[in-house]
Design a protein around this motif. Structure first.
Motif, PDB file in Angstrom:
ATOM      1  N   GLY A  34       0.782  -1.229   0.000  1.00  0.00           N
ATOM      2  CA  GLY A  34       0.000   0.000   0.000  1.00  0.00           C
ATOM      3  C   GLY A  34       0.809   1.271   0.000  1.00  0.00           C
ATOM      4  O   GLY A  34       0.255   2.361  -0.176  1.00  0.00           O
ATOM      5  N   GLN A  59      -2.060   3.878  -0.394  1.00  0.00           N
ATOM      6  CA  GLN A  59      -3.243   3.550  -1.181  1.00  0.00           C
ATOM      7  C   GLN A  59      -4.505   3.673  -0.336  1.00  0.00           C
ATOM      8  O   GLN A  59      -5.519   4.181  -0.804  1.00  0.00           O
ATOM      9  CB  GLN A  59      -3.126   2.149  -1.774  1.00  0.00           C
ATOM     10  CG  GLN A  59      -2.096   2.069  -2.869  1.00  0.00           C
ATOM     11  CD  GLN A  59      -1.938   0.672  -3.428  1.00  0.00           C
ATOM     12  OE1 GLN A  59      -2.601  -0.278  -3.031  1.00  0.00           O
ATOM     13  NE2 GLN A  59      -1.022   0.539  -4.376  1.00  0.00           N
ATOM     14  N   ASP A  63      -3.684   0.677   5.002  1.00  0.00           N
ATOM     15  CA  ASP A  63      -2.286   0.350   4.692  1.00  0.00           C
ATOM     16  C   ASP A  63      -1.349   1.115   5.624  1.00  0.00           C
ATOM     17  O   ASP A  63      -0.380   0.561   6.142  1.00  0.00           O
ATOM     18  CB  ASP A  63      -1.957   0.691   3.229  1.00  0.00           C
ATOM     19  CG  ASP A  63      -2.753  -0.131   2.239  1.00  0.00           C
ATOM     20  OD1 ASP A  63      -2.999  -1.329   2.508  1.00  0.00           O
ATOM     21  OD2 ASP A  63      -3.124   0.424   1.193  1.00  0.00           O
TER      22      ASP A  63
END
Length: 119
Positions: A34, A59, A63
């Motif tokens: 992420g 992301q 994450d």
């Protein structure tokens, strides 16, 4: 997309050492699911401090939260408790959900689902 920032008020006498420590450290971020991008920002210089901001793009918020509980996080922050304190107090965390991203044609964007990009 989620942006995590930490604001550090650094004693002016230690600002070069603080910057050098960040530039030399192993972040382990490239191994974390992420993770999108990281920036260390040096801001205004005041009489009593120099402002630095760590700016990390993820992301998803989840994450980022997983990163803060990971072995990579502990490894990346092992020096934080060592040596002389360079900061005036603890860092100030701020987290942001990205609502919109605008980029120049041809420039890389980090946009993922959940936000809108201007044409």
């Amino acid at each position: 997309m989620f942006i995590a920032t930490n604001r550090f008020k650094i004693n002016p006498d230690h600002h070069t050492a603080f910057r050098d420590r960040w530039l030399a450290r192993e972040t382990h971020l490239e191994t974390v699911p992420g993770f999108v991008a990281f920036h260390l920002l040096e801001g205004p210089k005041k009489d009593d401090h120099v402002l630095f901001v760590s700016h990390t793009i993820w992301q998803e918020r989840e994450d980022f939260e997983a990163w803060t509980k990971s072995e990579q996080f502990r490894a990346a922050h092992v020096q934080a408790a060592q040596g002389v304190s360079m900061a005036l107090g603890r860092p100030e965390f701020e987290g942001f959900a990205v609502v919109q991203e605008l980029v120049m044609d041809g420039a890389p964007g980090f946009l993922t689902s959940g936000a809108t990009q201007a044409a």
